[in-house]
Design a protein around this motif. Sequence first.
Motif, short mmCIF file in Angstrom:
data_model
loop_
_atom_site.label_atom_id
_atom_site.label_comp_id
_atom_site.label_asym_id
_atom_site.label_seq_id
_atom_site.Cartn_x
_atom_site.Cartn_y
_atom_site.Cartn_z
N PRO A 21 0.81 -1.22 0.00
CA PRO A 21 0.00 0.00 0.00
C PRO A 21 0.84 1.27 0.00
N SER A 22 2.16 1.14 0.12
CA SER A 22 3.00 2.34 0.17
C SER A 22 3.13 3.02 -1.18
N ASP A 23 2.84 2.29 -2.26
CA ASP A 23 2.97 2.87 -3.60
C ASP A 23 1.66 3.53 -4.01
N THR A 24 1.67 4.84 -4.12
CA THR A 24 0.45 5.57 -4.49
C THR A 24 0.60 6.31 -5.82
N SER A 25 1.56 5.89 -6.63
CA SER A 25 1.76 6.56 -7.93
C SER A 25 0.53 6.35 -8.81
N ILE A 26 0.25 7.34 -9.65
CA ILE A 26 -0.92 7.28 -10.53
C ILE A 26 -0.78 6.16 -11.56
N ILE A 27 0.42 5.97 -12.04
CA ILE A 27 0.65 4.96 -13.07
C ILE A 27 1.61 3.90 -12.56
N ALA A 28 1.21 2.63 -12.72
CA ALA A 28 2.12 1.51 -12.47
C ALA A 28 2.92 1.32 -13.76
N LEU A 29 4.12 1.87 -13.78
CA LEU A 29 4.85 2.03 -15.02
C LEU A 29 5.11 0.72 -15.74
N ASP A 30 5.49 -0.32 -15.00
CA ASP A 30 5.83 -1.58 -15.65
C ASP A 30 4.62 -2.18 -16.35
N ARG A 31 3.45 -2.05 -15.73
CA ARG A 31 2.23 -2.58 -16.36
C ARG A 31 1.75 -1.66 -17.47
N PHE A 32 1.89 -0.37 -17.23
CA PHE A 32 1.45 0.61 -18.24
C PHE A 32 2.18 0.41 -19.56
N ILE A 33 3.49 0.23 -19.50
CA ILE A 33 4.27 0.15 -20.72
C ILE A 33 3.93 -1.11 -21.51
N GLN A 34 3.58 -2.20 -20.79
CA GLN A 34 3.19 -3.41 -21.49
C GLN A 34 1.77 -3.29 -22.06
N SER A 35 0.90 -2.64 -21.33
CA SER A 35 -0.48 -2.48 -21.80
C SER A 35 -0.56 -1.54 -23.00
N THR A 36 0.23 -0.47 -22.96
CA THR A 36 0.15 0.52 -24.04
C THR A 36 0.66 -0.03 -25.36
N ARG A 37 1.46 -1.09 -25.31
CA ARG A 37 1.92 -1.72 -26.55
C ARG A 37 0.76 -2.34 -27.32
N ASP A 38 -0.30 -2.70 -26.61
CA ASP A 38 -1.43 -3.36 -27.24
C ASP A 38 -2.55 -2.40 -27.63
N SER A 39 -2.36 -1.12 -27.37
CA SER A 39 -3.46 -0.18 -27.60
C SER A 39 -3.12 0.80 -28.71
N GLY A 40 -4.12 1.18 -29.44
CA GLY A 40 -3.99 2.31 -30.35
C GLY A 40 -3.80 2.00 -31.81
N TYR A 41 -2.71 1.37 -32.20
CA TYR A 41 -2.38 1.28 -33.61
C TYR A 41 -2.86 -0.02 -34.24
N PRO A 118 6.52 7.67 -28.97
CA PRO A 118 6.68 6.53 -28.06
C PRO A 118 5.63 5.45 -28.27
N ASN A 119 4.37 5.84 -28.46
CA ASN A 119 3.31 4.85 -28.57
C ASN A 119 3.43 4.04 -29.85
N ALA A 120 3.67 4.73 -30.97
CA ALA A 120 3.82 4.02 -32.24
C ALA A 120 5.03 3.10 -32.22
N SER A 121 6.14 3.59 -31.67
CA SER A 121 7.38 2.80 -31.68
C SER A 121 7.25 1.54 -30.84
N LEU A 122 6.78 1.70 -29.61
CA LEU A 122 6.72 0.54 -28.71
C LEU A 122 5.56 -0.39 -29.03
N SER A 123 4.64 0.04 -29.91
CA SER A 123 3.61 -0.89 -30.37
C SER A 123 4.19 -1.94 -31.31
N GLN A 124 5.40 -1.65 -31.87
CA GLN A 124 6.01 -2.55 -32.84
C GLN A 124 7.34 -3.13 -32.38
N ALA A 125 8.03 -2.43 -31.48
CA ALA A 125 9.39 -2.83 -31.10
C ALA A 125 9.59 -2.69 -29.60
N LYS A 126 10.57 -3.41 -29.09
CA LYS A 126 10.87 -3.31 -27.65
C LYS A 126 11.84 -2.18 -27.34
#
Length: 533
Positions: A21-41, A118-126
């Motif tokens: 519960p100590s982590d109150t950041s708005i974005i969970a970065l590790d999960r966000f970056i993996q999820s955003t690869r699947d969205s949008g393009y 960033p979104n276009a690039s990481l949707s196709q590459a790591k």
Amino acid sequence: MLGLRMSKVTAIRRGNTTGSPSDTSIIALDRFIQSTRDSGYKGTVSAIAELVDNSLEASARRIDIHVRKSTAGDDFEVSVLDDGTGMDAGTLTEALRFGGTTRFNSRKGLGRFGMGLPNASLSQAKRVDVFTWQSGESPITSYLDVDQIVSGTLSAIPKPIRHSLPSFAKGKKSGTLVVWTRCDRLDHRRVSTVEKRLHGGLGRIFRHFLWAGTVITLNGKVIEPVDPIFLKTSFGDGSAKRFQETITVEVATDPENPSSSVGQVEILFTELPVAEWHELSNDEKRSRGIANGAGVSVVRGKREVDFGWFFMGAKRRENYDDWWRGEIRFNPDLDDAFGITHTKQQIKPKDYLIEALQPIIEDTAKALNSRVRQKHLTLKTEKTGVEAEKLASRRHDRLRPIPKMKTQSGDTRALADLAGRHARVKEAITDKTPATKYLLVQDEQDNGAFYKPLVTDGVLVAVLNSSHLFFRKFYEPLVGQSGLDPAKASHVINLVLLAATRAEALMNTKDERKTLTKFRKEWSQVLDALLRS
């Protein structure tokens, strides 16, 4: 590419995967970056198109794209090099941030949201590396790496550093190079297939820029513009023509605000050359983009953002609709009306826009469908007449010779007028071969007669009046094989004979009766000769 702006980059905290519960950041970065690869393009074409957008925003006139197998295994590498204005360190940092842009919500160019690079690039590459340099300066570079972000070793944009360009890139006075490595999400695993998709997709999306002189290459080959409405495309055997003039519709940028500005939507339609292309093979129709190509292209600021069956209302899509196209053009100030998202690859029009455009587009679509349907029916009926024309030509020398006579000036004008509308007539009257040619031509006439003969040296044309009731109720359904009832057909024939008898009864002078008797006798003899097989 992006306007000048310096900003301090703060790290976004990684999500606590242990659930602390100590982590109150708005974005969970590790999960966000993996999820955003699947969205949008939608795919590789739309993702690379996003990089081309950035290059065009930076005033690039040449953009070189390369897709290659990696030297370090079976992975792919993609690079996009432009000769634009380049970026300084602060702008590069902003460009790599999700939402980082100095043009946020701008309605003056191709970009708007700051998600593209960033979104276009990481949707196709790591991994994506960006090299950029301005006039008189050496390149700087920074990057994003999915694996490093997920593992927690990278949580902020690395500070740009000076670095030479990769060996495959030829430096320009200024510009930017974007390199994707570890490309695990390209649409296809063969370079040749990726090339084919990119040539067609980018050629279509950026056709207006290509026509204006921008050069985009792919693996050393220039990408040619692809015109989905066929207005600037010619295959040597015909091309599309405009249908009516361009329509301009004014739409409020904010209909809830009476003082809001007004944007303009331009709509144009084209008709494909049915007569010249209808007998192409199915493979050739697919190759040219005719088959299954019905719809309208939606162009935002000279860049295509979508293609589909938009604003058609109750008009259902049919095969006949493959033979016309539409294009809707608007500027970014109407983004909200069209429902443009950050990926710029689809529209979700608002109700008020649909209300403004649908009546125009639906009615025009119905009119074009009707015109195409009529053209196909005309071609079908004309095709059935070809055998009759050939037979008449073969039997011509067996019949009583036609007396030599001076062509009437009225016939000459009528034939020239007809030749302007029908290529077959033009070909026949300019053909110098000695054989006499017979033609059956369907044309709208205003003289009230069902048919009219036009005769010149070596050519006999029977002009069938397509606006006559006999044509519409009997001739067209009969030769078009559209299910004319035999009883109805015999009934119409009986009426034809009675009408001819009634018309002759009005000709009661001796000379008129003599002429009609001679005509009936000659017609009957010629008909008898042509019907004998």
